[in-house]
Enzyme design. Structure first.
Site, PDB file in Angstrom:
ATOM      1  N   LYS A  15       0.835  -1.209   0.000  1.00  0.00           N
ATOM      2  CA  LYS A  15       0.000   0.000   0.000  1.00  0.00           C
ATOM      3  C   LYS A  15       0.864   1.252   0.000  1.00  0.00           C
ATOM      4  O   LYS A  15       0.609   2.202  -0.733  1.00  0.00           O
ATOM      5  CB  LYS A  15      -0.916  -0.002   1.223  1.00  0.00           C
ATOM      6  CG  LYS A  15      -2.093  -0.966   1.072  1.00  0.00           C
ATOM      7  CD  LYS A  15      -3.053  -0.788   2.248  1.00  0.00           C
ATOM      8  CE  LYS A  15      -4.224  -1.735   2.176  1.00  0.00           C
ATOM      9  NZ  LYS A  15      -4.826  -1.963   3.504  1.00  0.00           N
ATOM     10  N   LYS A  61      24.071  -2.883  14.399  1.00  0.00           N
ATOM     11  CA  LYS A  61      23.610  -4.248  14.657  1.00  0.00           C
ATOM     12  C   LYS A  61      24.180  -5.202  13.592  1.00  0.00           C
ATOM     13  O   LYS A  61      24.204  -4.878  12.407  1.00  0.00           O
ATOM     14  CB  LYS A  61      22.074  -4.224  14.622  1.00  0.00           C
ATOM     15  CG  LYS A  61      21.434  -5.544  14.406  1.00  0.00           C
ATOM     16  CD  LYS A  61      19.934  -5.379  14.180  1.00  0.00           C
ATOM     17  CE  LYS A  61      19.438  -6.685  13.564  1.00  0.00           C
ATOM     18  NZ  LYS A  61      18.057  -6.707  13.201  1.00  0.00           N
ATOM     19  N   LYS A  72      23.538  -9.393   7.890  1.00  0.00           N
ATOM     20  CA  LYS A  72      24.054  -9.645   6.544  1.00  0.00           C
ATOM     21  C   LYS A  72      23.731  -8.484   5.620  1.00  0.00           C
ATOM     22  O   LYS A  72      24.520  -8.153   4.745  1.00  0.00           O
ATOM     23  CB  LYS A  72      23.421 -10.914   5.979  1.00  0.00           C
ATOM     24  CG  LYS A  72      24.284 -12.138   6.181  1.00  0.00           C
ATOM     25  CD  LYS A  72      23.713 -13.307   5.386  1.00  0.00           C
ATOM     26  CE  LYS A  72      23.792 -14.547   6.249  1.00  0.00           C
ATOM     27  NZ  LYS A  72      23.055 -15.681   5.686  1.00  0.00           N
TER      28      LYS A  72
END
Ligand code: TRP
Length: 356
Positions: free
Chosen positions: A123, A207, A210
């Site tokens: 949306k 943090k 990957k």
């Protein structure tokens, strides 16, 4: 029954999503291995049907599935104790999904966080609400419930993002048990305590992930491991200066792999001054090497010898199918279908009557 004091059943599913990094190890793999070792019965499966919703390259699906098996075995899963299998080797699971469909309101799927997130994203981007949402994603909670319920699971170790799935599983078990009879145990979740993987910093201090490219893979050769450790960003304090260990990526990573004594020693050295970053990086490298050099070798051996993995997974599937067939047979009988051939109403019937 098991000789372990805790005779509960623990079950974990792992989506094959490529090789793990040390944040995954600390946040999810190590706690799950500990839990499996502590409990009477444990199941760990490769969630390849779940992966199929997103991975449409057969080679990748196959290779990634092997990676999961090799990874957990290399990191210490004992396949004699923990039943290790591929979800897709248990045809009773999708059959149970069909039975659960009959008592599960559509609205439950509509409320699934994963589905709602996909819709919200569409949306926001001005696309059709259901663009790129396949039925596999939409019915993900049903398949996950079948994974869990078929093994009469007591405890599912999960990250926060998976809690809703366990709540839904309990809902579905309740709908079924109330509509027909008590066939399913209601599972509980156990939040991965330890250190959430999310809290482990990557080499750039954000943090570890990957997608940021700041991760340290579990299975790499020693030279590559050393190179990544040396890349960790630091400030420019000189070795003799006192430093705050709690603002220090090297120390934070080190504390997850070092013994309490080693951790204490590095904390003191940083606080007092005299611990340079180069020195600390070497120590971090040493503990990572101690933890992962052996597993990396085992992992590589398995990946070069898939026959070994197939043998272990086939044996696991045979064990898992036993309980799966018992549960499914009971569920089929409960709704008025024939039980499965060769499966007799198990002795555990009385035991299943009690509410979990
Ligand atoms: N949904 C889990 C994840 O994304 C994987 C999974 C599938 C699972 N089936 C499960 C986890 C059953 C625990 C129990 O990580």
């Amino acid at each position: 029954m098991s000789a372990l004091p805790n005779a509960k059943t623990v079950l974990t599913g792992v989506k094959p999503t490529g090789a793990p990094h040390i944040g995954n190890y600390i946040g999810a793999i190590r706690p799950a291995l500990r839990l499996a070792a502590e409990h009477g019965r444990s199941y760990l499966f490769i969630a390849d049907y779940h992966a199929l919703n997103a991975v449409h390259d057969p080679k990748i699906l196959r290779e990634d599935s092997y990676q999961v098996a090799a990874c957990w075995l290399a990191l210490g899963l004992n396949p004699e104790k923990t039943v290790l299998y591929r979800q897709s080797d248990i045809p009773e699971i999708p059959e149970l999904v069909t039975l659960l469909c009959a008592v599960t309101p559509k609205g439950l799927m509509d409320r699934s966080h994963a589905y709602k997130a996909a819709v919200d994203k569409n949306k926001a981007e001005g696309r059709d609400a259901d663009a790129d949402v396949n039925m596999g994603l939409y019915t993900y909670p049903l398949l996950m419930a079948a994974d869990i319920l078929i093994a009469q699971t007591d405890i599912v170790p999960v990250g926060k993002d998976q809690v809703q799935h366990i709540e839904f599983t309990r809902d579905m078990a309740g709908y079924f048990n109330n509509t027909f009879k008590n066939v399913f145990k209601l599972p509980n979740y156990q939040l991965e305590s330890g250190v959430a993987g999310a809290l482990l910093p990557g080499v750039d201090g954000r943090k570890m992930s990957k997608s940021y490219g700041n991760h340290i893979p579990v299975f790499i050769d020693s030279a590559a491991r050393r190179k990544l450790v040396m890349k960790i960003v630091t400030d420019s304090k000189r070795p003799e200066e006192a430093k705050n260990p709690d603002e220090n990526i090297i120390f934070q990573l080190y504390s997850h792999f070092a013994t309490p004594e080693e951790t204490m020693a590095m904390r003191e050295a940083f606080t007092k001054g005299g611990m340079g970053y180069g020195d600390a990086k070497q120590k971090l490298y040493d503990v990572l090497e101690r933890e992962f050099e052996g597993p990396t070798k085992i992992y590589n051996d398995y990946m070069a010898n898939k026959k070994k993995l197939d043998d272990i997974l086939d044996a696991g599937a045979a064990r898992a199918r036993k309980i799966a067939r018992e549960t499914l047979s009971k569920a089929r009988e409960a709704v008025g279908l024939n039980g499965l051939p060769g499966v007799h109403a198990a002795a555990g019937e009385g035991q299943l009557q009690r509410k979990a």
